[in-house]
Design a protein around this motif. Structure first.
Motif: not given
Length: 101
Positions: A10-37
């Motif tokens: 998630i840290r690499e994703l946030c840095e590479y895409e220049d987005i906040s962690e909260s956006i990724i959390v929202s995507a996971v909360d709404h089942e747009i993406a699911m972490p594999v680990a």
């Protein structure tokens, strides 16, 4: 796409895409993406295929000013469209074996 998937934290994703962690959390909360680990947010790891959907969701969310529920619904429809297109292509290939021109 190759059969070998790479993984990104998630840290690499946030840095590479220049987005906040909260956006990724929202995507996971709404089942747009699911972490594999990872059990805790800071431990999350995503597969390459999930990154495509996260990027699409962020673009839709921002460009169309959609809330996350609408974004998730649209992503579900896009996934279903891709699945149906793939199934249709496979059926056409099978059908073409029986058609003599």
């Amino acid at each position: 796409m190759s059969t070998d998937n790479y993984h990104v934290t998630i840290r690499e994703l946030c840095e590479y895409e220049d987005i906040s962690e909260s956006i990724i959390v929202s995507a996971v909360d709404h089942e747009i993406a699911m972490p594999v680990a990872g059990h805790m947010t800071e431990e999350w790891v995503f597969e390459e295929s999930q990154l495509v959907w996260i990027r699409r969701a962020i673009r839709l969310h921002e460009d169309l000013d959609l809330d996350w529920v609408a974004t998730a619904m649209l992503i579900d429809l896009l996934r279903e469209k891709e699945r149906l297109e793939s199934e249709n292509q496979a059926l056409r290939q099978r059908l073409n074996r029986f058609i003599v021109e």
